[in-house]
Each structure stands twice: as structure tokens, then as C-alpha cells.
Motif scaffolding. Sequence first.
Motif, PDB file in Angstrom:
ATOM      1  N   GLU A 391       0.823  -1.216   0.000  1.00  0.00           N
ATOM      2  CA  GLU A 391       0.000   0.000   0.000  1.00  0.00           C
ATOM      3  C   GLU A 391       0.852   1.259   0.000  1.00  0.00           C
ATOM      4  O   GLU A 391       1.948   1.294   0.561  1.00  0.00           O
ATOM      5  CB  GLU A 391      -0.929  -0.001   1.223  1.00  0.00           C
ATOM      6  N   GLY A 392       0.317   2.298  -0.650  1.00  0.00           N
ATOM      7  CA  GLY A 392       1.011   3.578  -0.706  1.00  0.00           C
ATOM      8  C   GLY A 392       0.311   4.521  -1.664  1.00  0.00           C
ATOM      9  O   GLY A 392      -0.829   4.277  -2.076  1.00  0.00           O
ATOM     10  N   GLU A 393       1.025   5.581  -2.045  1.00  0.00           N
ATOM     11  CA  GLU A 393       0.475   6.597  -2.930  1.00  0.00           C
ATOM     12  C   GLU A 393       1.160   6.546  -4.301  1.00  0.00           C
ATOM     13  O   GLU A 393       2.198   5.891  -4.471  1.00  0.00           O
ATOM     14  CB  GLU A 393       0.664   7.986  -2.317  1.00  0.00           C
ATOM     15  N   THR A 394       0.574   7.258  -5.279  1.00  0.00           N
ATOM     16  CA  THR A 394       1.146   7.313  -6.622  1.00  0.00           C
ATOM     17  C   THR A 394       1.784   8.678  -6.874  1.00  0.00           C
ATOM     18  O   THR A 394       1.340   9.696  -6.334  1.00  0.00           O
ATOM     19  CB  THR A 394       0.074   7.048  -7.697  1.00  0.00           C
ATOM     20  N   PHE A 395       2.811   8.675  -7.723  1.00  0.00           N
ATOM     21  CA  PHE A 395       3.548   9.896  -8.056  1.00  0.00           C
ATOM     22  C   PHE A 395       3.881   9.881  -9.543  1.00  0.00           C
ATOM     23  O   PHE A 395       4.187   8.831 -10.106  1.00  0.00           O
ATOM     24  CB  PHE A 395       4.839   9.987  -7.232  1.00  0.00           C
ATOM     25  N   GLU A 396       3.846  11.064 -10.157  1.00  0.00           N
ATOM     26  CA  GLU A 396       4.059  11.156 -11.597  1.00  0.00           C
ATOM     27  C   GLU A 396       5.511  10.930 -11.992  1.00  0.00           C
ATOM     28  O   GLU A 396       5.797  10.561 -13.125  1.00  0.00           O
ATOM     29  CB  GLU A 396       3.586  12.524 -12.118  1.00  0.00           C
ATOM     30  N   ASP A 397       6.433  11.165 -11.068  1.00  0.00           N
ATOM     31  CA  ASP A 397       7.845  10.955 -11.398  1.00  0.00           C
ATOM     32  C   ASP A 397       8.606  10.543 -10.140  1.00  0.00           C
ATOM     33  O   ASP A 397       8.143  10.761  -9.013  1.00  0.00           O
ATOM     34  CB  ASP A 397       8.471  12.210 -12.014  1.00  0.00           C
ATOM     35  N   VAL A 398       9.771   9.967 -10.340  1.00  0.00           N
ATOM     36  CA  VAL A 398      10.529   9.392  -9.239  1.00  0.00           C
ATOM     37  C   VAL A 398      11.029  10.449  -8.266  1.00  0.00           C
ATOM     38  O   VAL A 398      11.090  10.212  -7.058  1.00  0.00           O
ATOM     39  CB  VAL A 398      11.694   8.531  -9.781  1.00  0.00           C
TER      40      VAL A 398
END
Length: 436
Positions: A391-398
Motif C-alpha cells: 500500500e502507498g500513494e502514486t507519483f508522476e515521477d521518481v
Amino acid sequence: MTYQETIDYLFTRLPMFSRIGAAAIKKDLHNTIALCEALDNPYQHFKSIHIAGTNGKGSVSHMLAAILQTAGYKTGLYTSPHLHDFRERIKVNGEMIAEQYVVDFTKRVQPLIDEIEPSFFEITVAMAFEYFKDQKVDIAVIEVGLGGRLDSTNIITPELSIITNIGWDHMNLLGDSLEKIAYEKAGIIKQQIPVVVGETLPETKPVFEQKANAMQAPLHFSYDEFNVSGKKTIDHKLVVDVQERKTKTAFQYTLDLPGVYQTKNILTALSSVRQLQQQGWKISEEHVQTALATSRQINGLHGRWEVIHEHPTVVMDVGHNEDGVKQIVAQLKESSYNKLHIIIGMVKDKEIEKVLALLPTEATYYFTKAHIPRALPEADLHARASVFKLEGETFEDVNSAISTALHYAAKDDLILVCGSVFLVGEVDVKAIDNRQ
């Protein structure tokens, strides 16, 4: 063209596996042979070592290049892919190919590119071979791009062939069984040329034995010649105790390439050194000790359990397939930290579920992606990971993912960036290093 214009041309004009996947692969050696014939076969002007394998071939390539250079030989090194700069692929004595050489070579072969329509990798191989010839290297360490039998590098006749291991990767191109994958890797074994194999499985060992026998190639398994009797990590360096089985001689090596998986790669490198010594290459034990302690410093290998920040510890690792991630998980078990944060992005054509099933559920995840067409969208990765209770969140870039992880992590936490070579390549190390 300027250097940047040349790189843009190479990346956009030529089919590139890292961007588009299998469509960029040419399943024969015709283009490479044609390119090299037009260049008067530059690979015939220097000696070489050829290295294939699912995992570990980059580390072993860098180790051997460092050893040969330390022993006084002018040493070429060809590896792929690069992390930050195209020129990382082609080095002589640890120095990247000159920008102007890349420009001049590309300009010279443009008519051939229009005529032959090669892939990005085929042009890169030809460029490396021509550069090594022009630099008059004593020997070049050549890493296979993908597979072996039909890889563009497989037009050389080396002093030594090396296969690090066989695992599940690129099954859409190499075959759907370990035997089929081993067959492709074993394609680098040449007539009467010694071959060193680092690791085997019950399914793969007979493949190597049959191919070596057919080619009358002396076959050496590194685990029959050396074994690791102990290991420890001190200040992010791996200290390995090794015993030579035949003589019972004990050695201790300090590696500046950390990660417990290097205990396997060092045995492959040591067996390879023994073969080179028997062929007359002047390599002393002191050369080996010095080179292994400074291999990263000499040749700039990055992304192998690479610590880029302290308090909290931030580590990058390019492990991206089932076997590679197993090694990462083993390293995590040997690491000390309070909480674990994992920043992960993957490409679409990997065995994603097999990788996700290996990862620890207690970590906090930051799902992201590299900016290439093959990248799996972060939302898709998140959805597939949730099946495994990750589980966690999403991000558009590293880098936004890293920034968020650094914000929430305590000083004794561990932040790991993994899942794709291309994701690691997009990490802004300087920005992280400059954080207070």
C-alpha cells in the motif's frame, strides 16, 4: 550536429529497446555484420572478453575491467543500458567516450543508417568497436545487451566467454523456459574458447555442458573453483572471505560494490581471472585486491545497492526482475533500519506479479514510473500491488516520490528506489545530496 543533437537523432531515428521494447530487436546479426564490414571489422583489431547472463553481468564486467586496467592493460568497457549519459556505455580505462567522437562517428555512418536501418543498439555496438580500435585498447570487456546467440555483440571471438547466471527475464524474446533462456545465453560460447559460468540450475547446467562440448570449449563453473566462507558489510563496503577449493588458499576482498549478491559475482570474476592468467595475462593478486576495492571508483558503476544519502539512508538498485528483486529482499534482511520506504516503478513487459509477490508488506510504497513508452503507469502498478497488500500513494515521477519519502522518513529509516533501470536513471542525485 552538436552532441545533444546527435544524441537526440540516435534516440529518435533508431529503434530503441529501452523505449519501445521488443519491436526494436533485430533477431539476426545481419545489420551488425554489415555495419562492421563497412568499418573494416574493427572488432578484429583488439582482444575481448564476452559476458552474458540474466543478472550480474554489469557488475562482473566492471570488476574485470577494473582488474585488467589495474594490471596495466589499456581496457575498453562496453555495457548497457546507461543511467544518465549515453557515453557511460563506452569507456576506455574508466573514461567515457568523447562527445566529439560520438558526433563524428554518427555523421560518418549516417549514409549506412539510411541504407541498413539498424537499431539503436546495433549502431552503439559498431561505435564501441570502432572506438576501441581507434584507441588501440589491449582488451575490451563486452557486455551482451540481451540474450547472447543473436545479440549484436556476438560477432566477436573473445579470449574468454562468461555467463553469470540464468533467470526469468525477457521471456517474450528468449523463451518460456529456463532451458530456452540458457540456450540463448550459451550462444556466446565459441569454438575452443574457454567459458566460465557463475551459477547454474538443474535445468541450465546440461545446456551449458552440451554447448561447450559441441564447441570443444573448456567449461569452468566458478562455484567448483571458489567458495565464499564469510561476509560482512562495513561502511557500505562488502568484505568477503573467499577460499580457493583446489589449493585451500584463503583470500579476503573488500568491494566498493556493496550488496550481498556481489558474493556471487566475485566468484565469477575470480574464476575468470584464473583463466586469463593461464592464457598469459599478467594479473597479480595485488591487482585483484586493489581493483575490487576501487571498481566503482575506476569505472563508475552505479545503481547496485548504491547509497546516495544518509539520515535517512537512500539506496538505489537497478534490480528489476524476479531474481534481481530476490537479491534486493535478501539485502534488506541484512540491513538495519527503523521503517522501510520503497519507491518503485516498472516497465510493462516484466513479470510484474512475480516481482510484487516478493516485496515486503510492511513497507510504505511510493508508486511511480520512468518517462519512457514502456513504463507501466503508476496507477496500474498501484492497483496490481494492492493485490499483494502493498500500500502507498502514486507519483508522476521518481523525484517527487523521493521528495515525499524524505519528508516523511525519520533519520533511521531506509528509502529504496528500485524496479527499473530507467527509473533509477531519472533520479536527481544532486538534488537529494543538497537536501539538509
